[in-house]
Design a protein around this motif. Structure first.
Motif, PDB file in Angstrom:
ATOM      1  N   GLU A 178       0.847  -1.184   0.000  1.00 16.09           N
ATOM      2  CA  GLU A 178       0.000   0.000   0.000  1.00 16.09           C
ATOM      3  C   GLU A 178       0.884   1.235   0.000  1.00 16.09           C
ATOM      4  O   GLU A 178       1.997   1.205   0.532  1.00 16.09           O
ATOM      5  N   TYR A 179       0.377   2.296  -0.584  1.00 11.65           N
ATOM      6  CA  TYR A 179       1.141   3.533  -0.696  1.00 11.65           C
ATOM      7  C   TYR A 179       0.351   4.661  -0.046  1.00 11.65           C
ATOM      8  O   TYR A 179      -0.772   4.969  -0.464  1.00 11.65           O
ATOM      9  N   ASP A 180       0.927   5.232   0.985  1.00  6.30           N
ATOM     10  CA  ASP A 180       0.330   6.414   1.625  1.00  6.30           C
ATOM     11  C   ASP A 180       0.863   7.656   0.924  1.00  6.30           C
ATOM     12  O   ASP A 180       2.070   7.929   0.959  1.00  6.30           O
ATOM     13  N   VAL A 181      -0.028   8.375   0.278  1.00  8.80           N
ATOM     14  CA  VAL A 181       0.347   9.529  -0.533  1.00  8.80           C
ATOM     15  C   VAL A 181      -0.226  10.789   0.104  1.00  8.80           C
ATOM     16  O   VAL A 181      -1.392  10.815   0.511  1.00  8.80           O
ATOM     17  N   VAL A 182       0.605  11.811   0.180  1.00 16.26           N
ATOM     18  CA  VAL A 182       0.170  13.121   0.658  1.00 16.26           C
ATOM     19  C   VAL A 182      -0.042  14.013  -0.555  1.00 16.26           C
ATOM     20  O   VAL A 182       0.896  14.259  -1.322  1.00 16.26           O
ATOM     21  N   ARG A 183      -1.265  14.464  -0.744  1.00 18.18           N
ATOM     22  CA  ARG A 183      -1.553  15.343  -1.872  1.00 18.18           C
ATOM     23  C   ARG A 183      -0.907  16.708  -1.684  1.00 18.18           C
ATOM     24  O   ARG A 183      -0.413  17.041  -0.611  1.00 18.18           O
ATOM     25  N   LYS A 184      -0.942  17.511  -2.752  1.00 17.59           N
ATOM     26  CA  LYS A 184      -0.347  18.838  -2.678  1.00 17.59           C
ATOM     27  C   LYS A 184      -1.075  19.738  -1.679  1.00 17.59           C
ATOM     28  O   LYS A 184      -0.488  20.653  -1.119  1.00 17.59           O
ATOM     29  N   ASN A 185      -2.359  19.466  -1.476  1.00 20.97           N
ATOM     30  CA  ASN A 185      -3.109  20.270  -0.501  1.00 20.97           C
ATOM     31  C   ASN A 185      -2.944  19.757   0.926  1.00 20.97           C
ATOM     32  O   ASN A 185      -3.553  20.288   1.850  1.00 20.97           O
ATOM     33  N   GLY A 186      -2.144  18.686   1.114  1.00 21.02           N
ATOM     34  CA  GLY A 186      -1.869  18.161   2.443  1.00 21.02           C
ATOM     35  C   GLY A 186      -2.747  17.020   2.881  1.00 21.02           C
ATOM     36  O   GLY A 186      -2.484  16.410   3.918  1.00 21.02           O
ATOM     37  N   SER A 187      -3.771  16.693   2.118  1.00 24.98           N
ATOM     38  CA  SER A 187      -4.665  15.604   2.509  1.00 24.98           C
ATOM     39  C   SER A 187      -4.059  14.253   2.126  1.00 24.98           C
ATOM     40  O   SER A 187      -3.504  14.102   1.039  1.00 24.98           O
ATOM     41  N   PRO A 188      -4.174  13.250   3.002  1.00 28.62           N
ATOM     42  CA  PRO A 188      -3.592  11.933   2.715  1.00 28.62           C
ATOM     43  C   PRO A 188      -4.572  11.016   1.987  1.00 28.62           C
ATOM     44  O   PRO A 188      -5.787  11.089   2.178  1.00 28.62           O
ATOM     45  N   ILE A 189      -4.043  10.149   1.147  1.00 26.02           N
ATOM     46  CA  ILE A 189      -4.832   9.106   0.494  1.00 26.02           C
ATOM     47  C   ILE A 189      -4.008   7.818   0.515  1.00 26.02           C
ATOM     48  O   ILE A 189      -2.785   7.849   0.665  1.00 26.02           O
ATOM     49  N   THR A 190      -4.683   6.704   0.389  1.00 22.00           N
ATOM     50  CA  THR A 190      -4.032   5.398   0.331  1.00 22.00           C
ATOM     51  C   THR A 190      -4.284   4.782  -1.039  1.00 22.00           C
ATOM     52  O   THR A 190      -5.422   4.730  -1.504  1.00 22.00           O
ATOM     53  N   VAL A 191      -3.208   4.325  -1.673  1.00 20.85           N
ATOM     54  CA  VAL A 191      -3.274   3.789  -3.029  1.00 20.85           C
ATOM     55  C   VAL A 191      -2.843   2.327  -2.982  1.00 20.85           C
ATOM     56  O   VAL A 191      -1.867   1.975  -2.306  1.00 20.85           O
ATOM     57  N   SER A 192      -3.550   1.478  -3.704  1.00 17.70           N
ATOM     58  CA  SER A 192      -3.210   0.057  -3.740  1.00 17.70           C
ATOM     59  C   SER A 192      -2.041  -0.190  -4.688  1.00 17.70           C
ATOM     60  O   SER A 192      -1.650   0.674  -5.477  1.00 17.70           O
TER      61      SER A 192
END
Length: 439
Positions: A178-192
């Motif tokens: 899994e990949y924890d990604v921080v968007r440019k606006n600072g919000s986190p998302i999780t990518v498979s």
């Protein structure tokens, strides 16, 4: 909020900080710059910005006192040359996408969505060469390169690059990633794992890459420290000009001292006054000091640093402009060096790309492969000699050779010439001269 602010809890006022385990503290102001820049005899080093403090706390500062990050490392000529060479070669090599018909037959699959993505437009703002060059540079400088897959109707239609510092790789209990990604606006998302295009070379845990900077930090730091010392020396005339002395029973007055100080600064600052006549007063004497040959060994140290940095990246020093050595391990000629570079360095990176591209193609019969023959396309003599051998021994047709040279096919150009001394009819029976006594 930066790591500097999170640690110390404020962004204004004087904050004492030192990364040496002792000695006098360094005072940081609201701007993040130290109020007093000094290096103590116990080996401490100056941290000049909050970013450098964050890098030092992450272990990116070596014994030389230089903070080595991807940005600072690229200011070292050898590092920039190695990254430019490897990333540029990956960017310029064409990628062929083909389909396996059977064990022996391959056909072109350039109409596949992945082929169009890699050859024409990986995303809305980058060209293929720009995308490949940037991703390869991330692998070399940060160990990993990431791009988010845009999937439509079961096919990858675009690759959106993400800066490696905004991605954290995590392995789940079921061994998937899994990949924890921080968007440019600072919000986190999780990518498979299926949604991420992930490039990495050498790995110690099996799912996240390491960069040469991790293990070349001391070498790169020494090179940066040496460059600073050389720059400071040349700024003051490239030599200790000399010393001023006066009799023991005399004392230099304050006005004379100020005039002497200004004169010395002008004398060694370069420009029109460099090398001129120095006017002394009140019984002062000038004694010239020469620099010993040992003190002038910076150039030898720079050569050693370049050679070691090239070793970490697997690049012959001569290929980045350092011709001080012979590169005897791979041969002395340009062809031998190019072959060694292709076999022992570039092939490792190209296979990394090919395997990751293949992983995002659903059809197992379709694969992508870099055209390694393009590495010698600038050497027309070698290229034409290889074409002649391919035609002579019958494993390439004239039209296939013309296609490699980006030329149109000719009429009756799909013939395969029989190899020498094996000419025969369609059944494979050899044709011999009736006058041949052996026949």
């Amino acid at each position: 909020m930066s790591l500097f602010d999170r640690i110390f809890g404020r962004a204004a006022g004087d904050v004492p900080a030192r990364i040496d385990g002792g000695g006098a503290p360094l005072s940081f102001g609201a701007s993040g710059r130290p109020l007093a820049q000094s290096v103590s005899p116990d080996g401490g080093f100056v941290i000049s910005t909050s970013q450098e403090l964050e890098a030092a706390l992450r272990g990116e500062a070596g014994l030389s006192g230089e903070v080595v990050t991807p940005e600072t490392a690229m200011r070292v000529g050898a590092v920039f040359g190695c990254v430019r060479l490897i990333a540029g070669k990956v960017a310029t090599l064409p990628i062929d996408v083909k389909r396996r018909v059977d064990d022996r037959t391959r056909i072109d699959a350039s109409d596949h969505a992945v082929a169009q993505l890699l050859r024409r437009k990986p995303n809305g703002w980058q060209r293929p060469a720009q995308f490949k060059r940037m991703m390869q540079a991330h692998v070399l400088l940060r160990g990993n390169a990431f791009a988010l897959k845009v999937i439509s109707r079961g096919e990858v239609r675009a690759l959106i690059p993400i800066h490696p510092e905004r991605v954290t790789v995590r392995q789940r209990d079921d061994l998937t990633l899994e990949y924890d990604v921080v968007r440019k606006n600072g919000s986190p998302i999780t990518v498979s794992q299926d949604e991420m295009f992930h490039l990495y070379g050498l790995t110690l845990n099996g799912y996240s890459g390491v960069t040469p900077l991790t293990y070349a930090r001391e070498t790169i730091g020494q090179a940066r420290a040496r460059d600073r010392q050389v720059a400071a020396t040349f700024r003051h005339g490239a030599r200790p000009s000399g010393a001023v002395s006066m009799p023991d029973d005399k004392k230099l007055s304050d006005p004379a001292y100020d005039r002497l100080q200004r004169s010395l600064d002008d004398f060694r600052a370069g420009g029109e006054k460099d090398g001129g006549v120095l006017l002394l007063e009140e019984g002062l004497k000038w004694e010239t000091i020469s620099m010993s040959p040992t003190d002038m060994q910076w150039i030898e140290g720079q050569k050693l640093s370049r050679s070691e940095i090239c070793m970490f990246f697997g690049v012959p020093p001569s290929m980045i402009g350092d011709n001080s050595g012979s590169d005897s391990n791979w041969g002395t000629g340009l062809e031998q060096k190019s072959n060694g570079f292709s076999a022992y360095t570039m092939d490792d990176h190209l296979v990394m790309w090919e395997e990751e591209i293949g992983a995002m193609i659903a059809d197992p019969k379709i694969y992508a492969r870099f055209n390694r023959a393009a590495m010698v396309r600038t050497d027309i003599k070698t290229r034409y000699a290889a074409h002649a051998v391919a035609l002579q021994w019958g494993w390439a047709s004239p039209n296939e050779v013309r296609a490699l040279e980006d030329q149109n096919p000719r009429e009756d150009g799909d013939i395969y010439y029989p190899p020498p001394n094996t000419a025969g009819d369609a059944s494979g029976k050899s044709e011999k001269d009736d006058n041949d006594p052996v026949a």
